[in-house]
Design an enzyme around this catalytic site. Structure first.
Site, mmCIF file in Angstrom:
data_model
loop_
_atom_site.group_PDB
_atom_site.id
_atom_site.type_symbol
_atom_site.label_atom_id
_atom_site.label_comp_id
_atom_site.label_asym_id
_atom_site.label_seq_id
_atom_site.Cartn_x
_atom_site.Cartn_y
_atom_site.Cartn_z
ATOM 1 N N PRO A 10 0.794 -1.223 0.000
ATOM 2 C CA PRO A 10 0.000 0.000 0.000
ATOM 3 C C PRO A 10 0.831 1.279 0.000
ATOM 4 O O PRO A 10 1.856 1.374 0.672
ATOM 5 C CB PRO A 10 -0.836 -0.106 1.282
ATOM 6 C CG PRO A 10 -0.177 -1.127 2.121
ATOM 7 C CD PRO A 10 0.545 -2.047 1.187
ATOM 8 N N ASN A 11 0.344 2.218 -0.785
ATOM 9 C CA ASN A 11 0.874 3.569 -0.916
ATOM 10 C C ASN A 11 2.207 3.659 -1.653
ATOM 11 O O ASN A 11 2.680 4.753 -1.923
ATOM 12 C CB ASN A 11 0.977 4.262 0.451
ATOM 13 C CG ASN A 11 -0.369 4.370 1.119
ATOM 14 O OD1 ASN A 11 -1.328 4.805 0.504
ATOM 15 N ND2 ASN A 11 -0.451 3.925 2.360
ATOM 16 N N ARG A 18 5.019 10.909 -2.554
ATOM 17 C CA ARG A 18 4.658 10.691 -1.149
ATOM 18 C C ARG A 18 5.871 10.924 -0.254
ATOM 19 O O ARG A 18 6.884 10.239 -0.380
ATOM 20 C CB ARG A 18 4.163 9.255 -0.971
ATOM 21 C CG ARG A 18 3.901 8.888 0.466
ATOM 22 C CD ARG A 18 3.606 7.404 0.601
ATOM 23 N NE ARG A 18 3.468 7.048 1.989
ATOM 24 C CZ ARG A 18 3.828 5.874 2.498
ATOM 25 N NH1 ARG A 18 4.347 4.953 1.713
ATOM 26 N NH2 ARG A 18 3.672 5.625 3.764
ATOM 27 N N TYR A 23 10.999 9.003 1.385
ATOM 28 C CA TYR A 23 11.013 7.995 0.320
ATOM 29 C C TYR A 23 11.707 8.430 -0.961
ATOM 30 O O TYR A 23 11.812 7.651 -1.899
ATOM 31 C CB TYR A 23 9.580 7.562 0.001
ATOM 32 C CG TYR A 23 8.875 6.977 1.194
ATOM 33 C CD1 TYR A 23 9.191 5.706 1.666
ATOM 34 C CD2 TYR A 23 7.895 7.694 1.877
ATOM 35 C CE1 TYR A 23 8.559 5.158 2.759
ATOM 36 C CE2 TYR A 23 7.254 7.151 2.982
ATOM 37 C CZ TYR A 23 7.590 5.901 3.426
ATOM 38 O OH TYR A 23 6.966 5.364 4.514
ATOM 39 N N ASN A 72 8.095 -5.410 -0.390
ATOM 40 C CA ASN A 72 7.921 -4.236 0.448
ATOM 41 C C ASN A 72 6.427 -4.179 0.748
ATOM 42 O O ASN A 72 5.643 -3.705 -0.061
ATOM 43 C CB ASN A 72 8.398 -2.962 -0.250
ATOM 44 C CG ASN A 72 8.342 -1.752 0.664
ATOM 45 O OD1 ASN A 72 7.633 -1.743 1.664
ATOM 46 N ND2 ASN A 72 9.084 -0.720 0.307
ATOM 47 N N ALA A 75 2.791 -0.685 5.099
ATOM 48 C CA ALA A 75 2.222 -0.736 6.451
ATOM 49 C C ALA A 75 1.755 -2.135 6.845
ATOM 50 O O ALA A 75 1.687 -2.451 8.038
ATOM 51 C CB ALA A 75 1.074 0.266 6.570
ATOM 52 N N GLU A 96 12.346 -9.285 2.673
ATOM 53 C CA GLU A 96 11.589 -8.107 3.099
ATOM 54 C C GLU A 96 12.437 -6.866 2.866
ATOM 55 O O GLU A 96 13.617 -6.838 3.209
ATOM 56 C CB GLU A 96 11.253 -8.249 4.579
ATOM 57 C CG GLU A 96 10.525 -7.076 5.178
ATOM 58 C CD GLU A 96 10.291 -7.237 6.672
ATOM 59 O OE1 GLU A 96 9.974 -6.207 7.309
ATOM 60 O OE2 GLU A 96 10.432 -8.347 7.227
ATOM 61 N N HIS A 98 12.535 -2.409 2.920
ATOM 62 C CA HIS A 98 11.983 -1.100 3.271
ATOM 63 C C HIS A 98 12.915 -0.029 2.744
ATOM 64 O O HIS A 98 14.144 -0.166 2.837
ATOM 65 C CB HIS A 98 11.824 -0.955 4.791
ATOM 66 C CG HIS A 98 10.924 -1.992 5.358
ATOM 67 N ND1 HIS A 98 9.558 -1.919 5.253
ATOM 68 C CD2 HIS A 98 11.204 -3.148 5.999
ATOM 69 C CE1 HIS A 98 9.030 -2.988 5.814
ATOM 70 N NE2 HIS A 98 9.999 -3.758 6.272
ATOM 71 N N ARG A 105 12.216 5.412 12.809
ATOM 72 C CA ARG A 105 10.915 6.060 12.628
ATOM 73 C C ARG A 105 10.008 5.797 13.823
ATOM 74 O O ARG A 105 10.465 5.416 14.888
ATOM 75 C CB ARG A 105 10.313 5.594 11.305
ATOM 76 C CG ARG A 105 11.215 6.012 10.125
ATOM 77 C CD ARG A 105 10.633 5.772 8.794
ATOM 78 N NE ARG A 105 9.394 6.507 8.644
ATOM 79 C CZ ARG A 105 8.481 6.206 7.714
ATOM 80 N NH1 ARG A 105 8.687 5.209 6.875
ATOM 81 N NH2 ARG A 105 7.370 6.894 7.614
#
Length: 145
Positions: A10-11, A18, A23, A72, A75, A96, A98, A105
């Protein structure tokens, strides 16, 4: 030729616009051709969805025939037992990824529900995190003693 799926959650369709301070300003559509050019001997496929079920469906579709998945999960990383269970059921390894260092964060981003099911985790190297994950999947794996 190895086949690897890059799967964004998502996103991540909004990369480049964004929160560019976190990012970056490069869209994934602009980044992917550079990654493909670097790995001409690897068949890289790409899929993005904002829906958890679509991510699971895609992993189940390729997870028994591809050589690896770069995931990735956005969330969903921090919430999805369903993704964890799906990863555990696959034949191919999952790395995985990111873009940001999630450990620098918000505290809710410090825990991953999927890490334990993945071969490894790469975070904090911007879009280069994807390259590092592809590299990990194409490199020969040494047998554990």
């Amino acid at each position: 030729m190895k086949k690897i799926l890059i799967l964004n959650g998502p996103n991540l369709n909004l990369l480049g616009t964004r929160e560019p301070g976190i990012y970056g300003r490069c869209s994934f559509d602009a980044f992917l051709p550079r990654l493909k050019a670097r790995y001409e001997d690897v068949e890289l496929h790409y899929f993005q969805s904002n829906c958890e079920g679509a991510l699971i469906d895609k992993m189940q579709e390729v997870g028994f025939t591809f050589d690896g998945i770069v995931l990735n999960a956005g969330a969903y990383t921090h919430t999805s037992i369903a993704l964890h269970d799906c990863i555990r059921s696959l034949k191919c390894p999952v790395v995985e990824v990111h873009i940001s260092n999630v450990h620098q964060r918000e505290p809710f981003r410090h825990h991953s529900m999927i890490s334990a099911a993945c071969r490894g985790v790469i975070c904090g190297f911007g879009l280069d995190s994807y390259r590092l994950a592809v590299e990990a999947l194409v490199a020969p794996q040494e047998e554990e003693q």
